[in-house]
Write an enzyme that holds these catalytic residues in place. Sequence first.
Site, mmCIF file in Angstrom:
data_model
loop_
_atom_site.group_PDB
_atom_site.id
_atom_site.type_symbol
_atom_site.label_atom_id
_atom_site.label_comp_id
_atom_site.label_asym_id
_atom_site.label_seq_id
_atom_site.Cartn_x
_atom_site.Cartn_y
_atom_site.Cartn_z
ATOM 1 C CD GLU A 130 3.078 -2.280 -2.762
ATOM 2 O OE1 GLU A 130 2.900 -2.860 -1.683
ATOM 3 O OE2 GLU A 130 3.768 -1.243 -2.862
ATOM 4 C CE LYS B 261 6.057 -4.743 -1.317
ATOM 5 N NZ LYS B 261 6.963 -3.814 -0.598
#
Length: 298
Positions: free
Chosen positions: A176, A213
């Site tokens: 992420e 993500k």
Amino acid sequence: MNYVEMKSKISAGQGFIAALDQSGGSTPKALAGYGIEAGAWNTEEEMFGLIHEMRARIIRSAAFTGEKVIGAILFERTMDGDVDGTPVPAALLAKGVVPFIKIDKGLEDEANGVQLMKPMPTLDALLERSKALGVFGTKERSVINSANREGIAAVVAQQFEVGRQVLSHGMMPIIEPEVNIKSETRAECDTILLEETLKHLDTLAEGEEVMLKLSLPVVPGTFDPLVAHPRVLRVVALSGGFKRPEACVELAKNNGIIASFSRALLEDLRAQMSDAEFDASLGGAIDEIHRGSTVKTA
């Protein structure tokens, strides 16, 4: 579900991943949004007890099932807790929801326009414990604030280094590198992030896969090459501060990307609601995010 079944659900499931992983400094803000102000607790343990009860209420809700919520990301304390006597990962699996664990320990101060992850000296032990509890994968967050190539390259390199450590334990990493949606150079950040991520994906060995993500891109479709990459199991999006309606509209513009929302999922829930009101509100949010994840406008 065993690992193969969990991987299949995350890869092909028609749903989204709930982010239930607020931790540390973000917990009071999350509780305030839930209708519980700071004076409601005296100690950190009491504070975490309140946030755990909020998460347990979500998990036990009739609206929260694996039909539309295919995964959930947990804070370590949540993973170690229970829902009505059942360990949280097992409670999720019983509802058909694949558990993940947030592993980062927060962010370093900004340098070169980014915030790297703080060191994780006990990561191996956490991964072993998480896997033993039935957790499928991890999530680790960095932040990109400006279009500095050196900084973004460092973020991506660190993310993949940690991702390889996760893979070595037989778990699935969610990488992420969040782009701050308030950045004045957000579109440029998206482009550099795409280029740097593709470089590292191409270094993964045959059979190795990661998840990504990402912040919703300024230009819809920017991350199509990542969605299509053979080393990417799934691309999910964070809401990043967008309110749920706007986040879902932007999400629907990006083919192949599903949600992994936190604030946008929880923003209408309140501690003071009756169970019927809570379930109805949560169910409405789940339906809206599910549509943005599965019904595309692009």
